[in-house]
Design a protein around this motif. Structure first.
Motif, PDB file in Angstrom:
ATOM      1  N   ARG A 410       0.712  -1.005  -0.115  1.00 33.56           N
ATOM      2  CA  ARG A 410       0.113   0.185  -0.298  1.00 33.56           C
ATOM      3  C   ARG A 410       0.752   1.369  -0.099  1.00 33.56           C
ATOM      4  NH1 ARG A 410      -0.984  -2.360   4.994  1.00 33.56           N
ATOM      5  NH2 ARG A 410      -3.185  -2.850   4.332  1.00 33.56           N
ATOM      6  N   ASP A 411       0.328   2.360  -0.520  1.00 31.86           N
ATOM      7  CA  ASP A 411       1.093   3.551  -0.438  1.00 31.86           C
ATOM      8  C   ASP A 411       0.969   4.302   0.802  1.00 31.86           C
ATOM      9  OD1 ASP A 411      -1.571   4.074  -1.347  1.00 31.86           O
ATOM     10  OD2 ASP A 411      -0.990   6.135  -1.218  1.00 31.86           O
ATOM     11  N   ASN A 412       1.930   4.947   1.241  1.00 30.36           N
ATOM     12  CA  ASN A 412       1.836   5.710   2.376  1.00 30.36           C
ATOM     13  C   ASN A 412       2.229   7.173   2.155  1.00 30.36           C
ATOM     14  OD1 ASN A 412       1.988   6.658   4.915  1.00 30.36           O
ATOM     15  ND2 ASN A 412       2.917   4.858   5.940  1.00 30.36           N
ATOM     16  N   LEU A 413       1.353   8.003   2.056  1.00 28.13           N
ATOM     17  CA  LEU A 413       1.864   9.480   1.913  1.00 28.13           C
ATOM     18  C   LEU A 413       2.539  10.152   3.081  1.00 28.13           C
ATOM     19  CD1 LEU A 413      -1.650  10.599   0.312  1.00 28.13           C
ATOM     20  CD2 LEU A 413       0.543   9.906  -0.805  1.00 28.13           C
ATOM     21  N   GLU A 414       2.749   9.295   4.172  1.00 28.38           N
ATOM     22  CA  GLU A 414       3.554  10.219   5.266  1.00 28.38           C
ATOM     23  C   GLU A 414       5.125   9.824   5.051  1.00 28.38           C
ATOM     24  OE1 GLU A 414       2.017   8.581   8.903  1.00 28.38           O
ATOM     25  OE2 GLU A 414      -0.209   9.567   8.874  1.00 28.38           O
ATOM     26  N   LEU A 415       5.296   8.603   4.274  1.00 26.89           N
ATOM     27  CA  LEU A 415       6.751   8.663   4.083  1.00 26.89           C
ATOM     28  C   LEU A 415       7.242   9.374   3.108  1.00 26.89           C
ATOM     29  CD1 LEU A 415       6.336   4.649   3.542  1.00 26.89           C
ATOM     30  CD2 LEU A 415       7.470   5.843   5.396  1.00 26.89           C
ATOM     31  N   LYS A 416       8.678   9.706   3.006  1.00 25.83           N
ATOM     32  CA  LYS A 416       9.155  10.390   2.101  1.00 25.83           C
ATOM     33  C   LYS A 416       8.940   9.521   0.622  1.00 25.83           C
ATOM     34  CE  LYS A 416      13.313  11.574   4.974  1.00 25.83           C
ATOM     35  NZ  LYS A 416      14.616  11.169   5.031  1.00 25.83           N
ATOM     36  N   PRO A 417       8.982  10.583  -0.285  1.00 28.10           N
ATOM     37  CA  PRO A 417       8.478  10.129  -1.769  1.00 28.10           C
ATOM     38  C   PRO A 417       9.214   8.821  -2.271  1.00 28.10           C
ATOM     39  CG  PRO A 417       8.977  12.333  -1.718  1.00 28.10           C
ATOM     40  CD  PRO A 417       9.332  12.215  -0.394  1.00 28.10           C
ATOM     41  N   ASN A 418      10.466   8.860  -2.008  1.00 26.61           N
ATOM     42  CA  ASN A 418      11.261   7.706  -2.332  1.00 26.61           C
ATOM     43  C   ASN A 418      11.631   6.672  -1.291  1.00 26.61           C
ATOM     44  OD1 ASN A 418      12.814  10.042  -4.251  1.00 26.61           O
ATOM     45  ND2 ASN A 418      12.419   8.255  -5.324  1.00 26.61           N
ATOM     46  N   ALA A 419      10.845   6.724  -0.100  1.00 30.50           N
ATOM     47  CA  ALA A 419      11.050   5.672   1.263  1.00 30.50           C
ATOM     48  C   ALA A 419      10.046   4.660   1.189  1.00 30.50           C
ATOM     49  CB  ALA A 419      11.058   6.587   2.387  1.00 30.50           C
ATOM     50  N   TYR A 420      10.533   3.529   1.585  1.00 28.66           N
ATOM     51  CA  TYR A 420       9.538   2.380   1.959  1.00 28.66           C
ATOM     52  C   TYR A 420       9.750   1.738   3.193  1.00 28.66           C
ATOM     53  CZ  TYR A 420      13.720  -0.549   0.986  1.00 28.66           C
ATOM     54  OH  TYR A 420      14.964  -0.974   0.845  1.00 28.66           O
ATOM     55  N   LYS A 421       8.842   1.070   3.660  1.00 30.58           N
ATOM     56  CA  LYS A 421       8.903   0.386   4.839  1.00 30.58           C
ATOM     57  C   LYS A 421       8.386  -1.156   5.075  1.00 30.58           C
ATOM     58  CE  LYS A 421       6.354   2.687   7.704  1.00 30.58           C
ATOM     59  NZ  LYS A 421       5.832   3.228   8.947  1.00 30.58           N
ATOM     60  N   ILE A 422       9.083  -1.979   5.387  1.00 34.99           N
ATOM     61  CA  ILE A 422       8.670  -3.379   5.492  1.00 34.99           C
ATOM     62  C   ILE A 422       8.180  -3.789   6.922  1.00 34.99           C
ATOM     63  CG2 ILE A 422       9.348  -5.877   5.180  1.00 34.99           C
ATOM     64  CD1 ILE A 422      11.611  -4.579   2.973  1.00 34.99           C
ATOM     65  N   LEU A 423       7.068  -4.261   6.888  1.00 30.07           N
ATOM     66  CA  LEU A 423       6.265  -4.510   8.212  1.00 30.07           C
ATOM     67  C   LEU A 423       6.197  -6.289   8.253  1.00 30.07           C
ATOM     68  CD1 LEU A 423       3.318  -1.901   7.853  1.00 30.07           C
ATOM     69  CD2 LEU A 423       5.651  -1.683   8.933  1.00 30.07           C
ATOM     70  N   LEU A 424       6.394  -6.646   9.464  1.00 29.77           N
ATOM     71  CA  LEU A 424       5.984  -8.028   9.881  1.00 29.77           C
ATOM     72  C   LEU A 424       5.011  -7.933  10.973  1.00 29.77           C
ATOM     73  CD1 LEU A 424       6.294 -11.094   9.874  1.00 29.77           C
ATOM     74  CD2 LEU A 424       8.227 -10.680  11.602  1.00 29.77           C
ATOM     75  N   LYS A 425       3.604  -8.290  10.624  1.00 29.02           N
ATOM     76  CA  LYS A 425       2.691  -8.038  11.532  1.00 29.02           C
ATOM     77  C   LYS A 425       2.422  -6.857  12.175  1.00 29.02           C
ATOM     78  CE  LYS A 425       3.454 -13.134  12.952  1.00 29.02           C
ATOM     79  NZ  LYS A 425       3.635 -14.140  13.995  1.00 29.02           N
ATOM     80  N   GLU A 428       7.326  -2.446  12.118  1.00 29.31           N
ATOM     81  CA  GLU A 428       8.356  -2.210  11.152  1.00 29.31           C
ATOM     82  C   GLU A 428       9.431  -3.083  11.329  1.00 29.31           C
ATOM     83  OE1 GLU A 428      11.411   1.373   9.919  1.00 29.31           O
ATOM     84  OE2 GLU A 428       9.331   1.766  10.409  1.00 29.31           O
ATOM     85  N   ILE A 429      10.108  -3.882  10.396  1.00 23.41           N
ATOM     86  CA  ILE A 429      11.453  -4.559  10.478  1.00 23.41           C
ATOM     87  C   ILE A 429      12.463  -4.138   9.485  1.00 23.41           C
ATOM     88  CG2 ILE A 429      10.261  -6.645  11.267  1.00 23.41           C
ATOM     89  CD1 ILE A 429      10.365  -7.764   8.631  1.00 23.41           C
ATOM     90  N   GLY A 430      12.050  -3.141   8.750  1.00 18.98           N
ATOM     91  CA  GLY A 430      13.172  -2.515   7.809  1.00 18.98           C
ATOM     92  C   GLY A 430      12.593  -1.374   6.883  1.00 18.98           C
ATOM     93  N   GLU A 431      13.524  -0.622   6.492  1.00 19.05           N
ATOM     94  CA  GLU A 431      13.184   0.735   5.998  1.00 19.05           C
ATOM     95  C   GLU A 431      14.158   0.917   4.982  1.00 19.05           C
ATOM     96  OE1 GLU A 431      12.594   4.076   8.148  1.00 19.05           O
ATOM     97  OE2 GLU A 431      14.523   3.885   9.337  1.00 19.05           O
ATOM     98  N   GLY A 432      14.212   1.849   3.934  1.00 24.24           N
ATOM     99  CA  GLY A 432      15.080   2.144   2.898  1.00 24.24           C
ATOM    100  C   GLY A 432      14.777   3.243   2.096  1.00 24.24           C
ATOM    101  N   GLU A 433      15.718   3.650   1.051  1.00 24.73           N
ATOM    102  CA  GLU A 433      15.016   4.468   0.107  1.00 24.73           C
ATOM    103  C   GLU A 433      15.391   3.785  -1.330  1.00 24.73           C
ATOM    104  OE1 GLU A 433      14.691   9.084   0.922  1.00 24.73           O
ATOM    105  OE2 GLU A 433      16.563   8.357   1.568  1.00 24.73           O
ATOM    106  N   ALA A 434      14.833   3.997  -2.308  1.00 22.88           N
ATOM    107  CA  ALA A 434      14.876   3.555  -3.791  1.00 22.88           C
ATOM    108  C   ALA A 434      14.514   4.716  -4.651  1.00 22.88           C
ATOM    109  CB  ALA A 434      13.993   2.445  -4.002  1.00 22.88           C
ATOM    110  N   PHE A 435      15.298   5.000  -5.702  1.00 18.74           N
ATOM    111  CA  PHE A 435      15.103   6.130  -6.709  1.00 18.74           C
ATOM    112  C   PHE A 435      14.909   5.418  -7.884  1.00 18.74           C
ATOM    113  CE2 PHE A 435      17.481   7.829  -3.179  1.00 18.74           C
ATOM    114  CZ  PHE A 435      16.987   8.828  -2.891  1.00 18.74           C
ATOM    115  N   PRO A 436      13.772   5.357  -8.321  1.00 15.62           N
ATOM    116  CA  PRO A 436      13.484   4.790  -9.849  1.00 15.62           C
ATOM    117  C   PRO A 436      14.178   5.608 -11.254  1.00 15.62           C
ATOM    118  CG  PRO A 436      11.454   4.991  -8.648  1.00 15.62           C
ATOM    119  CD  PRO A 436      12.432   5.544  -7.662  1.00 15.62           C
TER     120      PRO A 436
END
Length: 698
Positions: A410-425, A428-436
């Motif tokens: 799902r998208d999360n507008l509270e995150l930075k534009p290029n950020a992502y979070k990985i959730l387990l139940k 949050e267990i991981g986060e990072g940034e990616a630049f298409p």
């Protein structure tokens, strides 16, 4: 003669025409050097030489990438030998029959000696010398230098490319067959450019040989014409020089064409279009620049004394070309289809009563992305990351032994534009940034140089990395970086976290699904264990214990059979886990030491073993280690593990079976990569070599 024909026919039937074509061609080339050839046969071979050079150049222009013409270095050698053998054969005919007239060596040499240079041997000498200089100094030297640099860069980039393949393989993006094919392609690229570097020396040598052969033929013709056939010096010089020049031009023009083909192969960049399409699309694609060129040429055409008509005609042609480009590229702008992004309503029109539908279960695995990463996960845009996540789940099921829950995105507008979070139940267990649109160049530890970009760290493993532009991919790979795109960065991070939390992902529902799948092939075995001998909760704990220590559960048959035998004696998950590990010992050791019969591992000091065994015997399941002893044990284990890694060996600790579970749980936080094996888990066909002793100073 009949026997020879029958033998040749038998060879063709046995080996096939393709297998015999190469050897027969080489034998024919060598035969031309020693056997006299009539003028008609020489004309035939000279024409064939010109034709084959044109074919080679057209093939070189039509290939998409250099490896599509991987036989080119061999073709260079064969065509060079063909030209040299024709030079030898024609020299023989020129010296033997040159006194009879200009057609003594065949119509082809006569045509090149008279028609192309007007029968003037001085002009012929100049033209021949210019062709040799163009071929030797410009084209061949440049192509050889490009091939040399390409070979060096290709070799330097091999480790980075192979690591990128390994990363895609580990992330489940490609299979073993595709990885093997890509590795073979990398090796072929290095071999190709190395061969091209060497083959270019053949062409340069051919150019030098052409000059020497011309000088030898002129001097030899003068000697033969004057002394043997009684010609005057002027007639002999004119006759033999024209024949020699015609012979040299017939050889040098195909050589020039082959050299141009070699330059096209080694200098091309990209593999989406052939050379012709690249030239047209990149050189004649900008109408503004063509309009500007037309204006400059038109201005020069207005200057008095210039060839006004020619300049103005060319300017008009360029302007017309630019106008056509504008007409072709102009299209009415289409209204883009908006990307639908699910939104959660924030305010209801009417206040409704709360219900159980308001209690939404947490997703087992979740991925939240900023708005700039939405194209990577949008089904309407065929997001690349969606395909990679499907590959990750499939590879995990094949390697670990059960199917993880789907990843809810799902998208999360509270995150930075290029950020992502990985959730387990929901946690949050991981986060990072990616630049298409950009690439992540990961430093594996040793790189030959630095590439410009935004410094960062690989979110999966914490390695130093740089976000770079796509145009710098080849340079970064040449320096030894592992280069991946944005979707691969997120997919690799997700794959790493799924593997790290595999035990938590095996819930009661997944365990039941695993049993249902196993019951299709072994219904009686599953029925005898669950629920008759063991409750499903105990089985789940045993499987989780295995996954916690990095043991895959693909071999469910062995696991179930071991539990069926051991369940009547004990229902303790820890004890059952130890028995299952012994049953899986061969696969456990094979995973750690593939292809080796010797186990090079660390061990405990005997005195320390006795102290720990006494603690276990006195405390049972709640056994604990005295704080001072625990600190020393951790410190020495960390130091020993570092030495083990420096030697390039797996970090494995061998201990008595009674201590294995305790030390595995205790040391896992300090040395995550440590594998603790019990002596009873070592197969009989394996030899043990102790590399270091832990606890000698306790």
């Amino acid at each position: 003669m009949a026997n020879a024909a029958a033998t040749l026919q038998g060879l063709f039937m046995r080996f096939g025409q393709k297998q015999l074509a190469g050897p027969l061609l080489i034998l024919l080339i060598l035969a031309m050097m020693v056997l006299p050839l009539p003028a008609f046969v020489l004309d035939l071979f000279f024409t064939f030489n010109i034709a084959i050079s044109i074919i080679v150049m057209l093939v070189a222009m039509s290939v998409m990438k250099p490896l599509d013409f991987s036989v080119f270095p061999t073709v260079l050698l064969v065509t060079t030998l063909l030209r040299l053998s024709l030079n030898v054969a024609s020299t023989r005919v020129v010296l033997l029959e040159g006194h009879t007239g200009p057609g003594a060596a065949g119509r082809v040499i006569e045509a090149f000696g008279h028609f192309l240079v007007g029968g003037n041997y001085a002009v012929g000498l100049v033209v021949f010398t210019i062709l040799v200089i163009i071929n030797f100094v410009v084209i061949t030297k440049g192509a050889g230098r490009v091939a040399e640099v390409a070979a060096r860069f290709t070799l330097d980039a091999m480790p980075g490319k192979q690591m990128a393949i390994d990363a895609d393989l580990n992330a489940g993006l490609i299979g073993e067959d595709e990885a093997r094919k890509r590795r073979a392609t990398i090796a072929e690229e290095a071999d190709f450019f190395g061969s091209m570097d060497g083959a270019s020396k053949f062409v340069r040598g051919d150019a030098v040989a052409g000059i020497l052969i011309m000088l030898i033929n002129v001097l030899g013709g003068l000697f033969v014409g004057v002394l043997q056939h009684g010609l005057d010096v002027g007639t002999a010089a004119r006759t033999y020089t024209l024949l020699t020049i015609g012979d040299g031009l017939v050889a040098q023009i195909p050589a020039l064409i082959i050299s141009i083909a070699a330059g096209m192969v080694v200098t091309r960049v990209g593999d989406r279009e052939d050379v012709s399409a690249q030239i047209v699309s990149q050189l004649f694609n900008n109408s503004k620049l063509i309009y500007l060129t037309a204006g400059i040429i038109g201005f020069l055409g207005l200057i008095p004394g210039m060839p006004n008509f020619i300049f103005l005609l060319l300017a008009g042609g360029l302007a017309g070309m630019a106008w056509k480009i504008d007409q072709r590229t102009f299209r009415p702008a289409e209204t883009p289809t908006p990307v639908s992004v699910a939104e959660t309503p924030t305010v209801a029109r009417e206040t409704q009563e709360a219900s159980w539908s308001d209690v939404a279960p947490l997703d087992v695995l979740g991925l939240e992305v900023g708005y700039r990463l939405i194209p990577l996960v949008d089904k309407a845009q065929d997001g690349e990351l969606l395909r990679r996540i499907r590959g990750i789940r499939k590879k995990f099921a094949q390697e670990i032994g059960f199917l993880v829950s789907p990843v809810h995105i799902r998208d999360n507008l509270e995150l930075k534009p290029n950020a992502y979070k990985i959730l387990l139940k929901g946690v949050e267990i991981g986060e990072g940034e990616a630049f298409p649109g950009s690439l992540l160049a990961i430093n594996p530890g040793r790189v030959a140089g630095q590439v410009p970009g935004v410094n960062t760290r690989d979110p999966a493993f914490g390695l130093t990395a740089v976000w770079i532009e796509t145009a710098l991919r080849e340079q970064a790979q040449a320096y030894g970086y592992t280069v991946v795109d944005a979707s691969t960065v997120v997919a690799t991070h997700l794959n790493h976290l799924i593997l790290s939390h595999s035990a938590e992902l095996l819930g009661r529902q997944e365990t039941q699904a695993l049993l249902d799948h196993l019951a299709k092939d072994m219904p009686k075995l599953v029925e005898d264990v669950v629920p008759k001998a063991l409750p499903i909760g105990v089985l789940q704990k045993v499987l989780r214990n295995l996954l916690d220590e990095g043991v895959h559960i693909r071999d469910m048959r062995t696991i179930i059979e071991t539990l069926a035998d051991s369940a009547p004696r004990s229902q303790d998950p820890e004890m059952l886990t130890g028995l299952v590990r012994i049953a899986l010992s061969r696969s456990i050791v094979q995973e750690i030491y593939p292809g080796s019969t010797e186990i090079q591992a660390m061990s405990l000091d005997p005195q320390l073993e006795r102290i720990l065994l006494q603690a276990v015997a006195g405390g049972g399941e709640s056994a604990s280690i005295e704080p001072g002893l625990a600190e020393t044990l951790v410190r020495e284990t960390v130091a020993a593990a570092q030495r083990q890694e420096e030697l390039g060996l797996p970090t494995v600790l061998l201990v008595p079976g009674a201590l294995r579970a305790l030390l595995s749980r205790f040391l896992r936080r300090s040395v995550p990569q440590l594998k603790v094996l019990a002596h009873s888990e070592v197969p009989e066909n394996r030899m043990i070599k102790v590399t270091s002793i832990i606890g000698g100073r306790v």
